[in-house]
Design a protein around this motif. Sequence first.
Motif, PDB file in Angstrom:
ATOM      1  N   UNK A  58       2.373 -10.063  17.016  1.00 17.86           N
ATOM      2  CA  UNK A  58       2.481 -10.441  15.613  1.00 17.86           C
ATOM      3  C   UNK A  58       1.462  -9.668  14.786  1.00 17.86           C
ATOM      4  N   UNK A  59       0.327  -9.329  15.382  1.00 18.70           N
ATOM      5  CA  UNK A  59      -0.708  -8.593  14.650  1.00 18.70           C
ATOM      6  C   UNK A  59      -0.198  -7.242  14.161  1.00 18.70           C
ATOM      7  N   UNK A  60       0.708  -6.633  14.909  1.00 24.03           N
ATOM      8  CA  UNK A  60       1.305  -5.373  14.473  1.00 24.03           C
ATOM      9  C   UNK A  60       2.015  -5.559  13.131  1.00 24.03           C
ATOM     10  N   UNK A  61       2.778  -6.623  13.010  1.00 22.98           N
ATOM     11  CA  UNK A  61       3.510  -6.885  11.775  1.00 22.98           C
ATOM     12  C   UNK A  61       2.567  -7.279  10.641  1.00 22.98           C
ATOM     13  N   UNK A  62       1.510  -8.006  10.957  1.00 23.88           N
ATOM     14  CA  UNK A  62       0.538  -8.401   9.928  1.00 23.88           C
ATOM     15  C   UNK A  62      -0.136  -7.164   9.351  1.00 23.88           C
ATOM     16  N   UNK A  63      -0.531  -6.236  10.219  1.00 27.26           N
ATOM     17  CA  UNK A  63      -1.169  -5.007   9.741  1.00 27.26           C
ATOM     18  C   UNK A  63      -0.176  -4.175   8.936  1.00 27.26           C
ATOM     19  N   UNK A  64       1.081  -4.150   9.345  1.00 23.51           N
ATOM     20  CA  UNK A  64       2.099  -3.407   8.597  1.00 23.51           C
ATOM     21  C   UNK A  64       2.292  -4.001   7.202  1.00 23.51           C
ATOM     22  N   UNK A  65       2.328  -5.318   7.102  1.00 24.41           N
ATOM     23  CA  UNK A  65       2.485  -5.968   5.794  1.00 24.41           C
ATOM     24  C   UNK A  65       1.268  -5.711   4.915  1.00 24.41           C
ATOM     25  N   UNK A  66       0.068  -5.760   5.522  1.00 26.72           N
ATOM     26  CA  UNK A  66      -1.148  -5.477   4.754  1.00 26.72           C
ATOM     27  C   UNK A  66      -1.142  -4.046   4.235  1.00 26.72           C
ATOM     28  N   UNK A  67      -0.677  -3.124   5.048  1.00 21.91           N
ATOM     29  CA  UNK A  67      -0.576  -1.732   4.619  1.00 21.91           C
ATOM     30  C   UNK A  67       0.349  -1.605   3.418  1.00 21.91           C
ATOM     31  N   UNK A  68       1.474  -2.290   3.452  1.00 23.22           N
ATOM     32  CA  UNK A  68       2.419  -2.239   2.333  1.00 23.22           C
ATOM     33  C   UNK A  68       1.799  -2.852   1.084  1.00 23.22           C
ATOM     34  N   UNK A 104     -10.896  -9.796  -2.749  1.00 18.16           N
ATOM     35  CA  UNK A 104     -11.100 -11.125  -2.164  1.00 18.16           C
ATOM     36  C   UNK A 104     -10.088 -11.364  -1.044  1.00 18.16           C
ATOM     37  N   UNK A 105      -8.840 -10.973  -1.255  1.00 13.13           N
ATOM     38  CA  UNK A 105      -7.818 -11.106  -0.216  1.00 13.13           C
ATOM     39  C   UNK A 105      -8.139 -10.272   1.007  1.00 13.13           C
ATOM     40  N   UNK A 106      -8.626  -9.055   0.797  1.00 13.81           N
ATOM     41  CA  UNK A 106      -8.977  -8.188   1.920  1.00 13.81           C
ATOM     42  C   UNK A 106     -10.150  -8.763   2.710  1.00 13.81           C
ATOM     43  N   UNK A 107     -11.158  -9.268   2.018  1.00 14.68           N
ATOM     44  CA  UNK A 107     -12.305  -9.874   2.704  1.00 14.68           C
ATOM     45  C   UNK A 107     -11.853 -11.098   3.498  1.00 14.68           C
ATOM     46  N   UNK A 108     -10.977 -11.899   2.921  1.00 15.84           N
ATOM     47  CA  UNK A 108     -10.443 -13.073   3.629  1.00 15.84           C
ATOM     48  C   UNK A 108      -9.714 -12.663   4.905  1.00 15.84           C
ATOM     49  N   UNK A 109      -8.857 -11.639   4.805  1.00 20.69           N
ATOM     50  CA  UNK A 109      -8.120 -11.167   5.979  1.00 20.69           C
ATOM     51  C   UNK A 109      -9.070 -10.591   7.019  1.00 20.69           C
ATOM     52  N   UNK A 110     -10.091  -9.905   6.574  1.00 22.47           N
ATOM     53  CA  UNK A 110     -11.068  -9.329   7.475  1.00 22.47           C
ATOM     54  C   UNK A 110     -11.820 -10.424   8.232  1.00 22.47           C
ATOM     55  N   UNK A 111     -12.241 -11.469   7.501  1.00 26.36           N
ATOM     56  CA  UNK A 111     -12.968 -12.578   8.125  1.00 26.36           C
ATOM     57  C   UNK A 111     -12.081 -13.361   9.092  1.00 26.36           C
ATOM     58  N   UNK A 112     -10.799 -13.453   8.807  1.00 28.38           N
ATOM     59  CA  UNK A 112      -9.865 -14.153   9.689  1.00 28.38           C
ATOM     60  C   UNK A 112      -9.535 -13.340  10.938  1.00 28.38           C
ATOM     61  N   UNK A 113      -9.850 -12.039  10.930  1.00 26.47           N
ATOM     62  CA  UNK A 113      -9.579 -11.177  12.080  1.00 26.47           C
ATOM     63  C   UNK A 113      -8.200 -10.575  12.094  1.00 26.47           C
ATOM     64  N   UNK A 114      -7.543 -10.513  10.944  1.00 24.84           N
ATOM     65  CA  UNK A 114      -6.196  -9.962  10.884  1.00 24.84           C
ATOM     66  C   UNK A 114      -6.171  -8.465  11.107  1.00 24.84           C
ATOM     67  N   UNK A 115      -7.312  -7.797  10.937  1.00 26.12           N
ATOM     68  CA  UNK A 115      -7.354  -6.341  11.069  1.00 26.12           C
ATOM     69  C   UNK A 115      -7.844  -5.890  12.450  1.00 26.12           C
ATOM     70  N   UNK A 116      -8.097  -6.822  13.357  1.00 35.07           N
ATOM     71  CA  UNK A 116      -8.611  -6.469  14.679  1.00 35.07           C
ATOM     72  C   UNK A 116      -7.466  -6.383  15.685  1.00 35.07           C
ATOM     73  N   UNK A 117      -7.548  -5.395  16.564  1.00 33.34           N
ATOM     74  CA  UNK A 117      -6.573  -5.219  17.632  1.00 33.34           C
ATOM     75  C   UNK A 117      -7.184  -5.755  18.920  1.00 33.34           C
ATOM     76  N   UNK A 118      -6.629  -6.841  19.435  1.00 34.53           N
ATOM     77  CA  UNK A 118      -7.147  -7.435  20.678  1.00 34.53           C
ATOM     78  C   UNK A 118      -6.316  -7.036  21.860  1.00 34.53           C
TER      79      UNK A 118
END
Length: 118
Positions: A58-68, A104-118
């Motif tokens: 799912x993280x792949x799709x989250x990063x794709x949506x963030x990119x868009x 603010x949205x980017x910082x929130x996503x960063x803190x939630x770990x949406x940009x990390x690949x595990x």
Amino acid sequence: MLRPYIPVLILLAVSVVNAIFMVVLSTVLSPGKATKNKSAPYESGMVPLGGTRERFSVKFYVVAILFIVFDVETVFLLPWAVSARALGWHGFATAMIFVFILTVGLVYEWKKGALEWD
């Protein structure tokens, strides 16, 4: 009354005939034999590993949506940058509010770990 539309209709007719011609031509000229190499999935020139129906994280799709989302931000900021002087301080303040909300949205996503690949 329809005289101004005649060039548009001619262009439409030529386009449709051209599209049909290209499809028929590719069907006639293309080789019809399916070989093992033609049927294999292409993965950057590497031998395919596993099946072609693998599930993505799912993280792949989250990063794709963030990119868009951030591409759309750029689409909105480029016209503003072109006409920034004409808009004055009000336009500048509005754009900064827009950028602040996205930051603010980017910082929130960063803190939630949406940009990390595990």
